[in-house]
Design an enzyme around this catalytic site. Structure first.
Site, PDB file in Angstrom:
ATOM      1  N   ASP A  83      38.113  40.595  32.898  1.00  0.00           N
ATOM      2  CA  ASP A  83      39.293  40.729  33.726  1.00  0.00           C
ATOM      3  C   ASP A  83      40.277  39.892  33.063  1.00  0.00           C
ATOM      4  O   ASP A  83      39.861  39.205  31.817  1.00  0.00           O
ATOM      5  CB  ASP A  83      39.028  40.409  35.027  1.00  0.00           C
ATOM      6  CG  ASP A  83      38.939  39.121  35.244  1.00  0.00           C
ATOM      7  OD1 ASP A  83      38.412  38.255  34.404  1.00  0.00           O
ATOM      8  OD2 ASP A  83      39.238  38.784  36.700  1.00  0.00           O
ATOM      9  N   TYR A 107      35.099  47.144  34.973  1.00  0.00           N
ATOM     10  CA  TYR A 107      35.018  45.673  35.462  1.00  0.00           C
ATOM     11  C   TYR A 107      34.482  45.873  36.919  1.00  0.00           C
ATOM     12  O   TYR A 107      33.636  45.124  37.066  1.00  0.00           O
ATOM     13  CB  TYR A 107      36.342  45.190  35.633  1.00  0.00           C
ATOM     14  CG  TYR A 107      36.617  43.906  36.432  1.00  0.00           C
ATOM     15  CD1 TYR A 107      36.138  42.739  36.090  1.00  0.00           C
ATOM     16  CD2 TYR A 107      37.095  44.044  37.950  1.00  0.00           C
ATOM     17  CE1 TYR A 107      36.125  41.497  36.988  1.00  0.00           C
ATOM     18  CE2 TYR A 107      37.258  42.947  38.716  1.00  0.00           C
ATOM     19  CZ  TYR A 107      36.647  41.728  38.233  1.00  0.00           C
ATOM     20  OH  TYR A 107      36.720  40.645  39.128  1.00  0.00           O
ATOM     21  N   GLU A 136      36.672  42.561  45.292  1.00  0.00           N
ATOM     22  CA  GLU A 136      37.182  42.728  43.872  1.00  0.00           C
ATOM     23  C   GLU A 136      38.277  43.815  43.809  1.00  0.00           C
ATOM     24  O   GLU A 136      39.243  43.711  43.061  1.00  0.00           O
ATOM     25  CB  GLU A 136      35.912  43.337  42.957  1.00  0.00           C
ATOM     26  CG  GLU A 136      34.901  42.453  42.701  1.00  0.00           C
ATOM     27  CD  GLU A 136      35.338  41.184  42.113  1.00  0.00           C
ATOM     28  OE1 GLU A 136      36.472  41.098  41.332  1.00  0.00           O
ATOM     29  OE2 GLU A 136      34.566  39.926  42.055  1.00  0.00           O
TER      30      GLU A 136
END
Length: 503
Positions: free
Chosen positions: A235, A217, A135
């Protein structure tokens, strides 16, 4: 005037006259008093609205007294009803199971923990670590680019404990080319912090947010995908899907709008498969609901898409109008002079293409842009300076940092190589490149003298330089110099231009 989506419905109050409010009045003459008396006597109701009923009504019905303005046709709706939620969950998960991309960091619902089966804690930590690395790498970077970086990273540091034992220089070298180098530093600092804590990988959003570099996030992605916590993720892909699904035209960068997108995502997230559902939203935005060319015919939730519905009724509206395009911040323009200092070694002082040579690299400060990374000696310029001004600035830097002047070195050649523009997220940096080839009069003395300098630097040969993890900007500078040397320097046996190093 367009109604702001966060504002309460504007209430318009009908004008009223309060007959109970005392009114200032002059002492009336007798005729006027008689007239008022006659009006009062003729009134049917002393509590009636006013003296002139055709003009206004004092006590209108409540429904008329408070009149709500009609809603704008594109007023934002930040909520889903039960039917919308259940339909979106089922459609997205079914589509994701059939269409998800096979990515090295992705765990499918059938292979990973779906919330029903117990799983080994070590396996959960391993998956959480992989999700975290992926990520962070995927922020501002294309998936196809990340795959190779991720595989190399996991091969070198397969677990959190392996990463915690690495140095920042090793991490930066592995990260070179991905950009946004603070992300790599935060990964390393976070790994060290978790290992030092001795309590294993944090398993909730609240605990994850305490780790350096992990925001809302990333925390949501790790918690939902690795530990099945029922939390949303938002996102750019998710924002685009939700904005089109609900026809939200508000500025997606506005802080209040961002909060509402998180609320929408939280309503949708599936309680049984939160990780898979979050990935399905992101996958849809990345592959189907794209910024410029959405494939609405392939979208599993197109029947619920308000943006698509509006576009079919109004030809002036397109799906890509959602979300609105915010005004981009103009990049500031900066200028830099870079000097590639090549130090020749051996007996032939004029062998400008000698293989026995190396380059000076300096380490950037630990804070700020490209913190802690290696580069060729460089200086920032106030503006687009001419060649002489740039060389004076470089000479001052080399003398102050290394004591390089004509008393300790023999300049072989000095050439302007060219310039190029390097783009950062907020900076447009124009870099002027020059090559300075020289030979030290006393190599041993120079390297010993400067080994204790506060400026961190190193001397590397061409082979080592090629294998170092350098930023894309530094690699471009080196490539320019190598091309210049190949095309220009071999054509002359004598120096083409004497250096202007200070004496």
């Amino acid at each position: 005037m367009k109604t702001h989506f966060l504002s309460a419905p504007r209430i318009v109050f009908q004008p009223q006259f309060n007959h109970r409010t005392p009114m200032k009045k002059n002492k009336p003459s007798q005729p006027k008093k008689d007239k008022c008396a006659r009006m009062k006597a003729n009134a049917n109701d002393h509590d009636s609205p006013g003296k002139k009923r055709p003009r206004r009504e004092i006590n209108p019905p409540k429904a008329l007294a408070l009149r709500q303005e009609p809603e704008a046709p594109d007023i934002e709706d930040f909520s889903f009803d039960r039917e919308e939620v259940s339909g979106a969950r089922a459609s997205l998960l079914e589509w994701y199971d059939l269409n998800r991309r096979e990515l090295p960091w992705r765990m499918s619902g059938s292979e990973g923990n779906t919330g029903n089966a117990p799983e080994d804690e070590e396996e959960e930590d391993r998956r959480a670590y992989g999700v975290w690395v992926s990520e962070v790498m995927l922020q501002q970077t294309r998936v196809q680019t990340v795959i190779d970086y991720y595989n190399r990273w996991m091969l070198k540091w397969p677990s959190l404990h392996h990463l915690a034992s690495a140095s920042l220089e090793e991490v930066n070298e592995m990260w070179a080319g991905l950009g946004y180098y603070r992300r790599a530093r935060f990964l390393l600092e976070g790994a060290k912090m978790i290992v030092a804590g001795g309590e294993g990988f944090p398993r909730t959003v609240g605990a994850l947010r305490k780790i350096p570099g992990i925001g809302d996030y990333t925390a949501g992605a790790i918690a939902s995908i690795a530990f099945n916590e029922v939390v949303p993720v938002v996102d750019g892909n998710v924002v685009r899907v939700l904005a089109r699904l609900k026809a939200i035209s508000a500025n997606p960068k506005d802080s209040a709008t961002v909060k509402n997108f998180w609320k929408l995502a939280a309503q949708l997230v599936d309680p049984d498969r939160p990780g898979d559902f979050n990935q399905s939203l992101m996958e849809l935005g990345a592959t189907v609901c794209t910024p410029l060319n959405p494939s609405c015919s392939s979208c599993p939730i197109s029947i619920q898409c308000q943006a698509l519905s509006i576009s079919r009724k109004d030809e002036s509206v397109t799906v890509t109008d959602y979300p609105s395009k915010g005004v981009k911040t103009k990049q500031r323009e900066e200028f830099s002079a870079v000097c590639v200092v090549e130090i020749l070694r051996g007996e032939d002082a004029f062998a400008s293409n000698s293989t026995e040579s190396g380059y000076l690299l300096v380490k950037r400060p630990d804070e700020g842009l490209l913190a802690g990374l290696w580069e060729f000696p460089s200086v920032m310029l106030k503006d687009e300076a001419d060649s002489d001004t740039r060389r004076k600035a470089i000479d001052n830097f080399l003398e102050q940092s290394f004591g390089l002047d004509l008393t300790i070195c023999i300049p072989i050649t000095r050439e302007d190589v060219g310039d190029f523009v390097h783009i950062f997220s907020h900076i447009r940096l124009r870099i002027f490149v020059e090559l300075l080839v020289l030979r030290l009069k006393d190599e041993t003395s120079f390297f010993r003298k400067h080994s204790k300098k506060t400026l961190t630097w190193k001397y590397v040969d061409s082979e080592a330089l090629s294998s170092l993890g350098l930023t894309s900007g530094v690699r471009k500078v080196y490539a320019m110099v190598q091309k210049f040397k190949k095309n220009s320097l071999p054509k002359c046996s004598q120096p083409r231009r004497r250096s202007r190093l200070k004496q």
